[in-house]
Every structure is written in C-alpha cells, then in structure tokens.
Design a protein around this motif. Structure first.
Motif: not given
Length: 395
Positions: A373-395
């Motif tokens: 379980a720790l190994d899975l978590a570490q693999r996930f954490w390695t990539h966490h900074e890429k796991m997001q959606v670029p957002l467009a401002s409402l302004q």
C-alpha cells in the motif's frame, strides 16, 4: 403438490406437499420417479431417482434444500443416503420417522445477501438530490435488473451463479446517475430506512452467511457526511459481526475509516473512464467466496494521500496514474494478493475525509499489505503535481 415459480437462476420451483406419508402411501399415490418429495423436516426434501416395486427402493436417495431442485444441484450433500447396493428399505417404514432419524446431512448452501446503493454528488450544486432521483429495485427485482446489465452486481451474480453451493438473497438496490447536489436529509433517512428494512427482512427469512454490498463512495447527505459508512453500519448491525462483507466502490469514492472498519474487504475499479463495472463485481464476488469457504484471511492496509487529483493524467490507460493501476493488478495477480487499487475521490464531494487513498488487501500478510500500500501511494505521489486541470480565469 403445488409449485411457486421464481425468476433467475437461483429462484427455482419450490415443492410443497404433505410430509406425513409412509412409503406405502407414496406408492399408492402413484408419484412418478424424478420428483421432489417433501419431508417433515422443514429444510429438506428428497429426490428419488426411481421407485422400486415389490417393496423395494432402488438407485439413490439424495437430500436437497427446498427451492433447489436436482437439475441444478445434483446430490447436494455429496453423499447418497441409500444406493442400490444398500439393504433395501421397506414401504412399511414411516417416512416421517425415517427422515427424522436418518436425514441429518448438513445443508451446504451458503446464502449471500446482495445490496446496492450508489450515488456521486456535487456539494457545490445548489439543487439538492432527492429519493426520487434513485432507481430503486427490491427483492427478486434486484436480480432481474442486474441479470440484464453489465454493472458490478451483474458481474457478482455471474460468479455466484456458477457456484453450486450458493443461494442468493437479494435485498435492496438504489442507484442515482444524476450529478445532483447534497442528498436532502429526509431523502437520506428514507433511503437508509428502506435499505435497512430490506436487509432485516431478508435476514428474518434466511440465515445469511455473507454479504456483497455494491457502493459508489461519493455520497453526501445534509445530515450525514459518510453515507456509505452509515449504510455499512446498518448492515453490520442487522447481520452481525461474524459474517463476511465485501464491498465494491468507484475509483472516485471516498474511503472512510468507518467503511474500512465495517467491511472485510474493499474492491476498487481499475479503470477511468469506467469500463470495468462488471469485472469489479466479478473480483468482489470471487474474493467473498474465498472468505466464505475459509480459504483466506483478508487483511487490509490503507495509506492516505493528501491529494485531490483531476485531469488527463487520471485516464488509466494513458495517464500517469496507469502505473499505479498496473501495480495494483500485479498485486492482485500475486499468490497472496486479494484486492488492490488507488482512489482519488471526487473533489466535488466536499466532506472531511475527502482525499486520495492507496488500499491493498492481502491473505493474512499484514506486513506485505502495508509495504505494498505504501508503494502504491509513493507511485501516486510521484506524479501528483501533474494530476491537475489547467483552469481558465473567469475574468
């Protein structure tokens, strides 16, 4: 005799008749061979391959549970109580007395309760969800519905139906596919009441040996931040602490402490977009049967990951999270692996235990479960900074 015909592979004709007959009475009634004969004992019927003449009973005599005819469960007790090589029985022996003294074979059918409750909400949707948003099926209708779908319960049914020693006990199924807001308090209370009542009724009518409960994991109600935990709590309260309960959940589910405390094992989707509903049910049912047959002792380790992830990297076939999924599948394919996965929750279900999780279920090996379980978590954490959606401002 009269028959009550049900639907589905576990709903077979039930024979109801007069138990207090002697062998001579049965012969005089001209009951044909290959029929089911009731006994005084409520849980047993007899299947006679043939009825001999001249006071003789030939071939074999087997015991079956009422509702499970020979065509589906030949010689369920795995032992014939009388064969052509045994001393022949006399017509003059009283059938009821003979049954009481002789038919002590254990009923080997395992009764598995089936329940379902699935919803994913958005806390930020101002329109509340209501009970009427759910597709609700109860009793045998739950099986009828899922025999015609390729969802989790349908996959589980395919496994249970292939097991000759399993009888299904359907209780309650509810599912809402709308992305509605938080479930209204009165609607959750009704949902919890109906779900609990159906399970209690099933328990009152049957001895429940195990339960498969299909959940989503991303519910929220006005009066409950952990609805799935509340549902499992009710199941445990009604069914008791001893029976195994296996739960399947969505990869976007919120895995709470209470859920892990109440379930013997949790099985998670392996795909996003979701194309393994059916296969997840197969995995969950297979694991439950192993527990029920005392083949395994599941132990679970969970690592909490402080991440809320979205975006293309979460596509399991092509994104960075695929590394975690492939490792989870490798764990499950191992000798002692029972279930493994990562869950990144639903960021729009704003509840206290919202986070990502790595979870591993092993056969008796707590240290291995923790390490993997720790190994899975570490693999996930390695990539966490890429796991997001670029957002467009409402302004």
């Amino acid at each position: 005799n009269r028959y009550a015909e049900g639907r589905g592979s576990r709903h077979h004709p039930v024979t109801i008749g007069i138990p207090d007959r002697t062998w001579r009475d049965a012969t005089e009634l001209a009951i044909p061979a290959h029929r089911v004969y009731p006994l005084a004992a409520q849980d047993a019927v007899l299947y006679l391959d043939s009825i001999g003449r001249g006071g003789m009973l030939s071939n074999r005599l087997c015991v079956f549970r009422i509702g499970c005819p020979p065509a589906h469960c030949p010689c369920l007790t795995r032992a014939c109580l009388a064969t052509s090589s045994d001393p022949m029985l006399s017509y003059d022996r009283d059938l009821t007395m003979w049954a009481t003294q002789t038919l002590t074979a254990k009923d080997t059918m395992s009764r598995i309760l089936i329940a379902e409750c699935k919803q994913e909400v958005s806390t930020f949707n101002p329109a509340p969800s209501r009970y009427e948003d759910f597709r609700v099926v109860k009793g045998a209708d739950l099986l009828d519905f899922h025999y015609n779908t390729r969802e989790e319960v349908g996959g589980a049914l395919s496994v249970f139906d292939a097991a000759a020693d399993v009888e299904l006990v359907p209780s309650y199924g509810a599912s809402s596919n709308t992305s509605g807001g938080v479930l209204a308090a009165e609607s959750f209370n009704r949902l919890l009441h109906d779900y609990s009542s159906a399970i209690a009724t099933a328990r009152d009518l049957n001895t429940i040996d195990a339960a498969y409960i299909c959940l989503h994991g991303a519910m929220q109600a006005e009066n409950e931040n952990d609805p799935e935990g509340a549902l499992l709590h009710q199941a445990r309260r009604i069914l008791g602490e001893q029976i195994p309960i296996v739960v399947s959940v969505d990869i976007h589910g919120i895995l709470t402490d209470r859920m892990l405390q109440l379930a013997d094992a949790v099985v998670v989707y392996h795909t996003y977009p979701h194309i393994d509903f059916y296969e997840t049910g197969v995995r969950a049912a297979t694991l439950l049967l192993k527990i029920l047959r005392d083949e395994i002792r599941p132990v679970t380790a969970r690592v909490k990951i402080p991440t809320l992830a979205r975006g293309d990297e979460m596509i399991t076939a092509t994104g960075a999270v695929g590394e975690c999924i492939r490792k989870a599948q490798e764990i499950e394919a191992g000798v002692d692996g029972l279930a493994a996965g990562v869950m990144w929750g639903n960021p729009f279900t704003d509840v206290p235990e919202l986070r990502s999780n790595a979870v591993v279920v092993m056969d008796g090996d707590e240290e291995a479960a923790q390490t993997l379980a720790l190994d899975l978590a570490q693999r996930f954490w390695t990539h966490h900074e890429k796991m997001q959606v670029p957002l467009a401002s409402l302004q």
